[in-house]
Design a protein around this motif. Structure first.
Motif, short mmCIF file in Angstrom:
data_model
loop_
_atom_site.label_atom_id
_atom_site.label_comp_id
_atom_site.label_asym_id
_atom_site.label_seq_id
_atom_site.Cartn_x
_atom_site.Cartn_y
_atom_site.Cartn_z
N ARG A 15 9.98 2.90 -2.85
CA ARG A 15 11.03 3.90 -2.65
C ARG A 15 11.29 4.68 -3.94
O ARG A 15 11.49 5.90 -3.91
N GLN A 16 11.30 3.98 -5.09
CA GLN A 16 11.51 4.65 -6.37
C GLN A 16 10.38 5.63 -6.67
O GLN A 16 10.63 6.74 -7.18
N ILE A 17 9.16 5.25 -6.37
CA ILE A 17 8.00 6.13 -6.60
C ILE A 17 8.10 7.37 -5.73
O ILE A 17 7.88 8.49 -6.19
N GLU A 18 8.44 7.18 -4.43
CA GLU A 18 8.57 8.33 -3.54
C GLU A 18 9.67 9.27 -4.01
O GLU A 18 9.51 10.49 -3.98
N LYS A 19 10.79 8.72 -4.47
CA LYS A 19 11.89 9.53 -4.97
C LYS A 19 11.46 10.31 -6.21
O LYS A 19 11.76 11.49 -6.36
N ARG A 20 10.71 9.64 -7.10
CA ARG A 20 10.24 10.30 -8.33
C ARG A 20 9.26 11.42 -7.99
O ARG A 20 9.30 12.50 -8.60
N LYS A 21 8.37 11.18 -7.03
CA LYS A 21 7.39 12.20 -6.66
C LYS A 21 8.08 13.42 -6.05
O LYS A 21 7.67 14.55 -6.32
N THR A 22 9.11 13.22 -5.25
CA THR A 22 9.82 14.36 -4.67
C THR A 22 10.56 15.13 -5.75
O THR A 22 10.62 16.37 -5.69
N LYS A 23 11.10 14.44 -6.75
CA LYS A 23 11.74 15.14 -7.85
C LYS A 23 10.74 15.98 -8.64
O LYS A 23 11.03 17.10 -9.04
N LEU A 24 9.57 15.42 -8.88
CA LEU A 24 8.54 16.14 -9.62
C LEU A 24 8.05 17.36 -8.84
O LEU A 24 7.71 18.39 -9.43
N MET A 25 7.99 17.27 -7.53
CA MET A 25 7.52 18.40 -6.72
C MET A 25 8.53 19.54 -6.71
O MET A 25 8.15 20.68 -6.65
N THR A 26 9.82 19.20 -6.77
CA THR A 26 10.85 20.26 -6.75
C THR A 26 10.94 20.98 -8.08
O THR A 26 11.37 22.13 -8.13
N HIS A 27 10.53 20.33 -9.16
CA HIS A 27 10.54 20.99 -10.47
C HIS A 27 9.27 21.73 -10.62
O HIS A 27 8.76 22.37 -11.25
#
Length: 99
Positions: free
Chosen positions: A87-99
């Protein structure tokens, strides 16, 4: 990805080490930039049966990810930690995609 398994205060059976290695290895499917995975097992000195503690730390570029679980068995605690890290990895990946 390097996977390090540590046991604090006891000697783990090879089955437990193999289980932890397999579960931690599956995290690389979700994020390919994982540098190192450190799994630590310990026994909490409480009177309850849920005294098996598993800590998993993922070293990745940027901030490291950490998950801790305390359950009746080390296998259950490991599975909970791996789920939390997914879950933490998925959250991090979505943050990186929005930036």
């Amino acid at each position: 990805m390097n996977i390090t398994i540590k046991t604090l205060g006891f000697n783990a059976k090879p089955d437990l080490k193999d289980f932890a290695h397999d579960k931690a290895g599956k995290l690389s499917r979700f994020y390919d930039e994982i540098i190192e995975c450190e799994v630590s097992f310990s026994i909490d000195k409480s009177s309850t049966k849920e005294n098996k503690v598993c800590d998993i730390k993922l070293s990745i570029p940027g901030n490291d990810l950490l998950a801790t679980a305390q359950c009746k068995t080390f296998e259950e605690a490991t599975a909970q930690c791996v789920d939390a890290l997914q879950r933490q990895i998925e959250k991090r990946k979505t943050k990186l995609m929005t930036h």
